[in-house]
Every structure is written in C-alpha cells, then in structure tokens.
Design a protein around this motif. Structure first.
Motif, short mmCIF file in Angstrom:
data_model
loop_
_atom_site.label_atom_id
_atom_site.label_comp_id
_atom_site.label_asym_id
_atom_site.label_seq_id
_atom_site.Cartn_x
_atom_site.Cartn_y
_atom_site.Cartn_z
N UNK A 121 0.81 -1.21 0.00
CA UNK A 121 0.00 0.00 0.00
C UNK A 121 0.83 1.26 0.00
N UNK A 122 1.95 1.24 -0.74
CA UNK A 122 2.87 2.38 -0.86
C UNK A 122 3.62 2.68 0.44
N UNK A 123 3.65 1.72 1.37
CA UNK A 123 4.47 1.85 2.57
C UNK A 123 5.83 1.23 2.28
N UNK A 124 6.88 2.02 2.40
CA UNK A 124 8.23 1.54 2.16
C UNK A 124 8.71 0.80 3.41
N UNK A 125 8.93 -0.52 3.33
CA UNK A 125 9.33 -1.26 4.53
C UNK A 125 10.69 -0.85 5.08
N UNK A 126 11.51 -0.14 4.28
CA UNK A 126 12.80 0.33 4.78
C UNK A 126 12.68 1.65 5.53
N UNK A 134 1.71 1.64 8.82
CA UNK A 134 0.81 0.49 8.69
C UNK A 134 -0.20 0.48 9.82
N UNK A 135 0.23 0.80 11.03
CA UNK A 135 -0.70 0.84 12.17
C UNK A 135 -1.82 1.84 11.92
N UNK A 136 -1.48 3.02 11.44
CA UNK A 136 -2.49 4.03 11.17
C UNK A 136 -3.40 3.61 10.03
N UNK A 137 -2.85 2.93 9.02
CA UNK A 137 -3.66 2.45 7.92
C UNK A 137 -4.72 1.46 8.41
N UNK A 165 -24.82 -12.78 5.71
CA UNK A 165 -24.30 -13.89 4.91
C UNK A 165 -24.81 -13.85 3.48
N UNK A 166 -24.97 -12.64 2.96
CA UNK A 166 -25.35 -12.49 1.56
C UNK A 166 -24.15 -12.36 0.65
N UNK A 167 -22.95 -12.44 1.23
CA UNK A 167 -21.73 -12.30 0.43
C UNK A 167 -20.60 -13.03 1.15
N UNK A 168 -19.51 -13.27 0.41
CA UNK A 168 -18.34 -13.91 1.00
C UNK A 168 -17.62 -12.93 1.93
N UNK A 169 -16.77 -13.49 2.80
CA UNK A 169 -16.01 -12.69 3.76
C UNK A 169 -14.61 -13.28 3.88
N UNK A 170 -13.63 -12.40 4.06
CA UNK A 170 -12.26 -12.87 4.26
C UNK A 170 -11.54 -11.94 5.24
N UNK A 171 -10.73 -12.54 6.09
CA UNK A 171 -9.89 -11.78 7.02
C UNK A 171 -8.47 -12.32 6.95
N UNK A 172 -7.45 -11.44 6.88
CA UNK A 172 -7.55 -9.98 6.83
C UNK A 172 -7.61 -9.45 5.40
N UNK A 173 -8.27 -8.33 5.24
CA UNK A 173 -8.24 -7.54 4.00
C UNK A 173 -7.69 -6.17 4.39
N UNK A 174 -6.61 -5.75 3.73
CA UNK A 174 -5.94 -4.51 4.10
C UNK A 174 -5.89 -3.60 2.88
N UNK A 175 -6.32 -2.38 3.07
CA UNK A 175 -6.39 -1.40 1.98
C UNK A 175 -5.05 -1.26 1.27
N UNK A 176 -5.09 -1.35 -0.05
CA UNK A 176 -3.90 -1.16 -0.84
C UNK A 176 -3.02 -2.39 -0.98
N UNK A 177 -3.34 -3.47 -0.26
CA UNK A 177 -2.55 -4.68 -0.32
C UNK A 177 -3.36 -5.79 -0.98
N UNK A 178 -2.75 -6.55 -1.86
CA UNK A 178 -3.48 -7.66 -2.48
C UNK A 178 -3.75 -8.76 -1.45
N UNK A 179 -4.88 -9.46 -1.57
CA UNK A 179 -5.12 -10.59 -0.68
C UNK A 179 -3.99 -11.60 -0.81
N UNK A 180 -3.47 -12.08 0.31
CA UNK A 180 -2.38 -13.03 0.25
C UNK A 180 -2.82 -14.36 0.85
N UNK A 181 -2.49 -14.61 2.10
CA UNK A 181 -2.91 -15.86 2.72
C UNK A 181 -3.96 -15.56 3.79
#
Length: 295
Positions: A121-126, A134-137, A165-181
């Motif tokens: 999400x445009x956060x530079x890990x360095x 990330x905490x504020x995001x 339950x009218x739609x699927x749900x996934x955790x975690x979903x984080x703005x700007x980051x692609x779903x991973x595991x």
C-alpha cells in the motif's frame, strides 16, 4: 575457513524462501483467539484478538537483503565435495566476479524494494516509520479496534466485525494490499449453505506457504541455534512469533453442521452448537466446516 555446508545451504534455502514469500507480502498469525458466530438470521460476527506478523517489516526480511549483498568465498574439494579453505587467489577471483555483478544486484534490490512498497500500500518497509504508517492504515479500516506495534513486524490487534451472509467474507483484508494468505474465509453457497475455511490457521498447510514456514520451524530453528555466521547460538535469527491459538465457530438457531474436521466434533450450547480447534505449529489441516443455515 568457509561456513560448513549445512549452515550455508540452510541459509541459502531460508533466503530463497524469503524471496518467494516477500513477493506476496505474507502475513501470519502469532498467538491469538478467534471466534466466528453464525445465526439463522443469515448474520455473522467475527473476532480476532492477538498477534499478526508482517514478514516484510521484520528483521528476517532485512537479513535476506543483507545476506544477498554480502560477499563470501566458497570452495570445496572436487573429490569429496566437502568444504575446504579457499586460497587467496581463489578468494580474489571470486571477489572480482562478485564485484562485477554489483550494479546488477543494486538494481535488483531497488526493484524489489519498489515492488514491496507497491504491495504494502505504498508503505516503504525500509522507512523507519513504516510500522507506524501500517498501524495508522489499519486503524482507519472498520473492525480494527486496536493495533499496537510490538516490533519486528509483530502487531497486537483487536478486530471485530458484523455482517450478513449475503456475500463472501475474508480476514484480513488490508487497503492497498493484495489478498495473500487469508486467516479465515466464509464462502456463501446456494441453498443457504456456507463453507468456512481457515487456511491461515494451519501451520503446515500446503495452501499456506507462510504458515508452513512459520510453523515448520525445524530448519530455521536449527539455523538460529548455529547463528547465521556459523558462530554461537542466538546471534542472528530474530524472534518470530509461533502460531498458537484457538478458533471457534458458534451456531445460533436452526442450523445444521454438515461437515467439519475438528478432533471432537460439535458440542451443544444453550442456543446452538460449537466447533473448536486448537492451533499450534503442529497443526497440518486447516480448520474447515460446512454449515446449512435455517435447517
């Protein structure tokens, strides 16, 4: 003297795995308690209390970058294949070849840094402020009620959300980051049936490479005991949270648990049924259940 083969190969395997995992910005649980409540009114509530580990913000990721930028001569006996001490000529030749590739390595490192920032999400890990960014995001997103930075890529969080339950749900979903595991998924099927999967809660699940790495810590723990430089124990490998916790599904009202992979099966509650999984680094099967609502 060069490193023993077992240490060098262990480090190489670790770094190769890190390269793959970092490309997906993988996230894994640490110590946690999580609960999912399903009702026959087609509603759900989900909570997660505990640790979330971001590999890209950890010392482990920095180790991978540092190791990739470090020169080390490697020599072996052609007859036995065993490590041997390099001659000065061999060291000089290998160093010269290594320095020729310096520009390509620097370009590769910059490319990977840019890719990681885009994934996060445009956060530079360095950036020294990356963890706070990330905490504020996370706190801006609904459901993330508490996010505390514990250091080394570990955050202590309190997450809770209600929905239908009218739609699927996934955790975690984080703005700007692609779903991973995903830790937990709710997949809504036809005929008022839901499938609950928790791939992120299986330390050695094939579908969760990050969990496999964090849970199957034998190789990494061995490398840590030797130290990344082959010297004394505990000098190199940072602390990584082990996956350890409980995941519970509670049903309320007229519902039917058609399938699940708990050890004990369901148990009755005052207004429904309960499924519970104890999660540890030895957990191989991801928690899963198939539940019919209103039946």
């Amino acid at each position: 003297m060069t490193k023993p083969t077992s240490i060098r190969m262990g480090a190489a395997s670790l770094l190769a795995g890190l390269s793959l995992l970092l490309s997906g910005c993988f996230i894994t649980p640490g110590k946690f308690t999580s609960e999912l409540v399903l009702t026959d009114a087609n509603e759900f509530s989900f909570t997660y209390e505990g640790e979330v580990f971001f590999l890209g913000l950890s010392q482990l990721a920095k180790m991978a970058a540092a190791e990739d930028a470090k020169f080390e001569a490697e020599c072996y006996d052609e007859d036995t294949g065993e490590d041997r001490e390099c001659t000065q000529i061999e060291i000089d030749d290998q160093r010269a070849n290594w320095e020729v590739d310096a520009q390509a390595r620097a370009a590769k490192a910059q490319r990977e840094s840019d890719q990681m920032a885009a994934i996060m999400g445009d956060i530079d890990p360095t950036d020294p402020e990356a963890a706070e960014s990330l905490r504020q995001m996370l706190l801006r997103q609904k459901g993330w009620n508490r996010v505390e930075d514990k250091g080394n890529g570990v955050f202590d969080v309190s997450y809770s959300v209600n929905g239908t339950l009218g739609h699927d749900f996934m955790f975690p979903i984080i703005e700007g980051m692609p779903p991973s595991n995903p830790f937990v998924q709710i997949i809504v099927r036809d005929d008022n049936v839901v499938r609950v999967n928790a791939p992120g809660f299986a330390a050695q699940n094939d579908e969760n490479p990050m969990g496999a790495m964090m849970g199957g810590m034998g190789g990494m723990a061995g490398l840590a005991a030797m130290g990344a430089d082959g010297e004394s124990a505990g000098q190199a490998m940072p602390d990584i949270p082990k996956i350890e916790g409980t995941f519970t599904i509670l049903t309320e009202g007229q519902m039917s648990i058609r399938a699940n992979n708990t050890d004990e099966g369901s148990s009755p509650t005052s207004d429904g049924e309960k499924l519970a999984w104890d999660i540890s680094p030895r957990t191989k099967a991801a928690p899963t259940a198939l539940i019919a609502i209103g039946q």
